[in-house]
Each structure stands twice: as C-alpha cells, then as structure tokens.
Design a protein around this motif. Sequence first.
Motif, short mmCIF file in Angstrom:
data_model
loop_
_atom_site.label_atom_id
_atom_site.label_comp_id
_atom_site.label_asym_id
_atom_site.label_seq_id
_atom_site.Cartn_x
_atom_site.Cartn_y
_atom_site.Cartn_z
N LYS A 54 0.83 -1.22 0.00
CA LYS A 54 0.00 0.00 0.00
C LYS A 54 0.86 1.26 0.00
CE LYS A 54 -3.79 -2.18 2.59
NZ LYS A 54 -4.51 -2.21 3.89
N LYS A 55 2.11 1.12 0.45
CA LYS A 55 3.02 2.27 0.48
C LYS A 55 3.61 2.58 -0.89
CE LYS A 55 4.40 0.94 5.18
NZ LYS A 55 5.53 0.53 6.05
N LEU A 56 3.49 1.64 -1.82
CA LEU A 56 4.02 1.84 -3.16
C LEU A 56 3.07 2.74 -3.94
CD1 LEU A 56 6.35 0.84 -5.05
CD2 LEU A 56 4.74 -0.89 -5.89
N PRO A 57 3.57 3.82 -4.55
CA PRO A 57 2.69 4.69 -5.33
C PRO A 57 1.86 3.92 -6.35
CG PRO A 57 4.82 5.72 -5.06
CD PRO A 57 4.95 4.33 -4.50
N HIS A 58 0.62 4.32 -6.52
CA HIS A 58 -0.32 3.59 -7.37
C HIS A 58 0.21 3.40 -8.79
CE1 HIS A 58 -4.13 2.27 -9.08
NE2 HIS A 58 -3.98 3.18 -10.02
N ASP A 59 0.80 4.43 -9.37
CA ASP A 59 1.29 4.33 -10.75
C ASP A 59 2.38 3.28 -10.89
OD1 ASP A 59 -0.48 6.27 -11.50
OD2 ASP A 59 0.99 7.89 -11.57
#
Length: 317
Positions: free
Chosen positions: A173-178
């Motif tokens: 969840k900490k990884l940017p969506h893009d």
Amino acid sequence: MKIRFGYVANALGLWDASPSKSLTFARYSALPENERMEKLIETTALNLNHTKRILYYNIAHEIPLYRFSSSLVPLATHPEVMWDYITPFKEQWQELGTIINQFNIRPSLHPGQFTLFTSPRNDVTDAAIKDMDYHYRMFEAMGVLDRGIINIHIGGAYGDKEAALCRFHENIKKLPHDIKESMTLENDDKTYNVEETLSVCEREKIPMIFDYHHYMANKTEDNIAQYLESIFKTWDHHQEVPKVHLSTPKSEQAYRSHADFVSFDFILPFIKLAKELNQDFDIMVEAKQKNLAMHKLVEDIAAIRGVKRVSSSTIEW
C-alpha cells in the motif's frame, strides 16, 4: 496460438556491448570529489549506448521482447549518492523509447532479490520502494510506461509465511499507485509457490508471470494445469498478453541455477499444456547464453509438427 520470444540484457556476439558496466561505491568514494559525477555520467552514457546497440540487434533479428539491465545507472539508489540520472541523458532515454515504440518492442525490468515487501523492517520496505521508483523512472524517461513491466518476487518468509504475506499486503500500500500499475509478480523456486503467488496476484490485481523452472523446483501438490488458466486471467486488465519465464536447471546438483541453454525436453510438457488453452503469450528466456539460447529454443519449438515460424522470434501453433 502465437508465442513471441525474448531474452535478458546482454546480446552475446556483440563486441563489448554490456549494458551493465559498473561503478562500485568503493571506487566512487576513492575518486576525487570533482571526478565523481564525471565517472557516473561516463559509465551511464556507455550503458545507454550499449543498450541502444542491443535494441538494434533485436530489431535486426525480429526479437519483440527485451529485459533491460537493472544496472543501467550505477549507484542510482545509493543513499550517499542519489544523483539525477534522468536530466543529463534526457535525449538518450527518449531515443531508447522511440526505438521501443517504433518497433513495438515489449520492454521489462527485473529488480533484484532485495526488492521485497515482506520484511518486518521498515527500512527494507523503504529501500524496495526506492528501487521500484528507480526502475519506474527509467521507463518514464523513455516514455514506455504503457508497455513496460517491472517484475519482482513476493519476498522472504522470515519463519512465518502467513505473517509475511500479511505484511506484503500492508507494505504494498506504500508503493505509489502508478508504480504498482506497472508491476508483476513471479512464483519462486524456494519460498512462494504458484498457488501462493497466484492468490496474492488475484487479491492485489497484479498480473502474474509464471516461471516454469521455479515451478518445477517448488511444486504445489496440484498439477500446474489447474492454475495456468487462472494465471493467464490475471492479465485480463493489462494491454499485453501473459508472459512466461523459461529456463532449465544447470544440473541435478544445481537444480535452481540456470543452464546455458534451455532443454527442449524439460519445457515441452509446459508448451503442450499451454497449447490446450489456445492463449497467445510471450516467453522470456532466462539462460546463461542469452539471445543464443533464445534462438535455439525457437528453432526447437518450431520443429514441432504443426508449428509455423512466422518470424525469427515468433511462432504460431
């Protein structure tokens, strides 16, 4: 069913064309401060130029898949360096992207084993995010985010696989969506098998890359036939066809290590199984002899009765 083939990083036979020329932090630190940036730029420029040469080799040999080296930029994520590797090479990155788009090459990147999201340590997760960002920014600079993928493994089990999987779902969840939209997951040869990896991919809506060699080294109790269609379905929301990794063991004693070439007998059961699904997919050959192993495998599969070779690196069956 159409299958396209590609290989990893180095085109053997091209003279002095490694895209992974390195600059260690020890060497970097030993340089006078006024020479450090110059050396970073020199090494990166060489790697980018060699990558361009390799892409033109691929075009000449009609190779539609290529995995870029993750070592294109030395010390890109080192906490004591952290330099701008995009701006000085803006034209070179764009040139690589133009080649990729013009000749419809499917690019990929594969961060190393320490880029994982199952660790109980926050610094490990932070480092994984930083590394994923580095890979993402290279594709962004090339302008190929719409077709490039960044493939990783789930990570370690740390003595409690169930707890580690829970951490994966929280840490991702900490990884940017893009960036997450560009990633894929691959089954392991030791830790997370096909069933476990597929479950994570389905929950997180991440496409799964099936690695047949890893499956053979880390089998589930069920036959792969029970999973392959579901694995391919994880690609339904992606614009590209599913992707598979093929390699074979170096020996019985070094079963998990990759051999120089791909044993046709070893991979034939998978090829026959995939044929039953009649699903187009791509194959990334992971063998020590790189492009030479890929060419040999294409020839071997093209010799099967009913298989038609439609280009140097594409077959129809």
